[in-house]
Design an enzyme around this catalytic site. Structure first.
Site, PDB file in Angstrom:
ATOM      1  N   GLU A 105     139.599 -31.424  26.152  1.00  0.00           N
ATOM      2  CA  GLU A 105     139.505 -30.311  25.200  1.00  0.00           C
ATOM      3  C   GLU A 105     138.435 -30.507  24.116  1.00  0.00           C
ATOM      4  O   GLU A 105     138.741 -30.601  22.925  1.00  0.00           O
ATOM      5  CB  GLU A 105     140.864 -30.077  24.532  1.00  0.00           C
ATOM      6  CG  GLU A 105     141.942 -29.673  25.516  1.00  0.00           C
ATOM      7  CD  GLU A 105     143.283 -29.387  24.848  1.00  0.00           C
ATOM      8  OE1 GLU A 105     143.455 -29.687  23.647  1.00  0.00           O
ATOM      9  OE2 GLU A 105     144.170 -28.851  25.523  1.00  0.00           O
TER      10      GLU A 105
ATOM     11  N   GLU B 138     147.250 -28.889  31.866  1.00  0.00           N
ATOM     12  CA  GLU B 138     148.275 -28.706  30.834  1.00  0.00           C
ATOM     13  C   GLU B 138     148.758 -27.260  30.869  1.00  0.00           C
ATOM     14  O   GLU B 138     147.964 -26.330  31.017  1.00  0.00           O
ATOM     15  CB  GLU B 138     147.738 -28.984  29.420  1.00  0.00           C
ATOM     16  CG  GLU B 138     147.399 -30.425  29.151  1.00  0.00           C
ATOM     17  CD  GLU B 138     146.952 -30.678  27.708  1.00  0.00           C
ATOM     18  OE1 GLU B 138     147.320 -29.903  26.796  1.00  0.00           O
ATOM     19  OE2 GLU B 138     146.213 -31.661  27.520  1.00  0.00           O
TER      20      GLU B 138
HETATM   21  O1  IFM Z   1     149.591 -31.917  22.581  1.00  0.00           O
HETATM   22  C1  IFM Z   1     148.415 -31.228  22.883  1.00  0.00           C
HETATM   23  C2  IFM Z   1     147.526 -32.048  23.804  1.00  0.00           C
HETATM   24  O2  IFM Z   1     147.246 -33.300  23.274  1.00  0.00           O
HETATM   25  C3  IFM Z   1     146.233 -31.329  24.035  1.00  0.00           C
HETATM   26  N1  IFM Z   1     146.458 -29.973  24.475  1.00  0.00           N
HETATM   27  C4  IFM Z   1     147.402 -29.164  23.748  1.00  0.00           C
HETATM   28  C5  IFM Z   1     148.705 -29.918  23.570  1.00  0.00           C
HETATM   29  C6  IFM Z   1     149.723 -29.039  22.804  1.00  0.00           C
HETATM   30  O3  IFM Z   1     149.186 -28.634  21.592  1.00  0.00           O
END
Ligand code: IFM
Length: 462
Positions: free
Chosen positions: A170, A358
């Site tokens: 990210e 994710e």
């Molecule tokens: O916890 C985070 C993760 O580290 C990166 N992506 C979003 C998740 C939730 O906010």
């Protein structure tokens, strides 16, 4: 079939060989911050400076990973996304390799494989060695060289057993929350700096990709991107233009260089107007960044609702959740249909294999007196998102797997331990793990390789 033609008959199934699992990151779960030669990361420093909850103990996953891996195996998962902690492996950022730190991941990779779980490591999930921050961190182009060297160390140690590598998690979130809004480590607040950092993070992805391809030509490499679809709040063309502008900022700023070898022209024009020339982009950078990865990691949570009102120096405003739309316990809109739209768009505009690296949300359910954790909101959202995913697959998107965020309730960065994202409940005082209803539901889906109904029987096995 064109992605715009809806599938005639939803199958609710997934391709054979689909990866099913969950995701975590080192600082959010490991704890053991002073063990086996680890040195501080920017998050150790930042949490102390700001008096925040820290990852000092987190979920104690550093010690408890075998039991956590047993839970994953019990749920039928065949993949686990975790991150390698740079400050454990090369504690000063450059130079000496810490064999004890590397040995931890070596054992964990073996332990996962013994349980039939494919390891999917992320090289960088935000825990930059503090020693590198002291030399400018991601504002310093030299950090990308350090990252290349660290990548080589990881490849030499684990590359014989790891066939899917994720590079930089990210970059948008790092650059915006860490360098424009000051909410994440290292806490800076400057648009120009955040754009410089975003470029260096992309370059780090590029050099890591190059090293992986040189040393492990058969491995797959991808970058996990936080992708937030932007929707105009009205039909007004000004809101539509603002939403497209915001899309350039959140999504295309990363997708276009990685998959097309160039920054999006409209967003370049906007940023250069705001901060001056992007003179940090050097000849050859975009060739490195634009060597197409084998997959894009999709981190999807919610959408952004955009209006044309200039805010905080940018020509749009992000509005709160729309009345009547379901939200998670952190207030994010729970909108699975947007997930479908995103996946179809990625297929249509970029034609690249996807791995859902994710997806999830905050539901803060605690154990009931009978010990069961009835996280009904997560069960419902998981089912709806998987239906959207399977529909996108039916309609042509090539998706390799789904890794839920997260395996465990963990440190949600600046939010500390107030937000529970896990399939597995973690009692903060005792570290006791309890499979939530969502974990049981997910296990039933994995067993069927198909989205099943969320009956009480399926979700609430003791
Ligand atoms: O916890 C985070 C993760 O580290 C990166 N992506 C979003 C998740 C939730 O906010």
């Amino acid at each position: 079939m064109s992605p715009n033609e809806p599938s005639e008959q939803a199958t609710n199934t997934f391709p054979s060989g689909f990866l099913w699992g969950a995701a975590t990151s080192s600082y959010q779960v490991e704890g053991a911050v002073r063990e086996d030669g680890r040195q501080p990361s920017i998050w150790d420093t930042f949490t102390v400076e700001r008096g925040m909850d820290s990852g000092e103990t987190a979920c104690d996953h550093y010690h408890r990973w075998p039991a956590d891996a047993d839970l994953m195996a019990q749920l039928g998962m065949n993949a686990y996304r975790f991150s390698l902690a740079w400050p454990r492996i090369v504690p000063d950022g450059t130079g000496a390799v810490n064999r004890a730190g590397l040995a931890h991941y070596d054992r964990m990779v073996d332990g996962l494989l013994e349980r039939g779980i494919t390891p999917v490591p992320t090289l960088y999930h935000w825990d930059l060695p503090q020693a590198l921050q002291d030399r400018g961190g991601w504002t310093n182009r030299g950090t990308t060289d350090a990252f290349a060297a660290y990548t080589e160390v990881c490849l030499d140690a684990l590359g014989d057993r790891v066939d899917t590598w994720l590079t930089v998690n990210e970059p948008w979130v790092v650059s915006v929350l860490g360098y424009r809004l000051g909410l994440h480590a290292p806490g800076e607040r400057d648009l120009r700096t955040s754009l410089l950092v975003a470029h260096h993070l992309l370059l780090a992805h590029g050099v890591a990709t190059q090293r992986i391809r040189e040393r492990r030509p058969t491995a797959r490499v991808g970058i996990p991107l936080s992708l937030f679809p932007n929707y105009p709040v009205t039909d007004d063309p000004a809101d539509a233009a603002a939403a497209w502008g915001s899309d350039g900022y959140t999504n295309r700023w990363f997708l276009d260089p990685v998959l097309r070898g160039r920054y999006p022209a409209d967003t370049v024009e906007l940023f250069e107007r705001l901060v001056g020339p992007m003179d940090w982009v050097q000849p050859g950078d975009l060739d490195l960044i634009g060597a197409r990865p084998d997959l894009i990691g999709v981190n999807y949570y919610t959408r952004r609702r955009i209006s044309a009102a200039p805010t905080d120096g940018l020509p749009w405003r992000v509005l709160p959740a729309q009345a009547g739309v379901p939200v998670t316990d952190s207030g994010w809109e729970d909108v699975p249909e947007v997930f479908y739209d995103l996946l179809v768009r990625l297929y249509r505009d970029y034609d690249v294999p996807l791995l859902i690296t994710e997806n999830g949300g905050v539901w803060n359910a605690e154990p009931d007196p009978d010990g069961r954790v009835r996280d009904t909101g997560r069960v419902h959202a998981l089912r709806e998102h998987l239906l959207a995913l399977s529909r996108a697959v039916d309609d042509g998107a090539q998706v390799l797997g789904y890794l839920h965020w997260s395996l465990l309730d963990n440190l949600e960065w600046a939010e500390g331990y107030t937000q529970r994202f896990g399939l597995v409940h973690v009692d903060r005082a005792t570290q006791r793990r309890t499979l939530k209803d969502s974990a049981h539901y997910y296990a039933a889906v994995i067993a069927a390789n198909q989205v099943v109904d969320a009956t009480d029987d399926v979700a609430g096995k003791p």
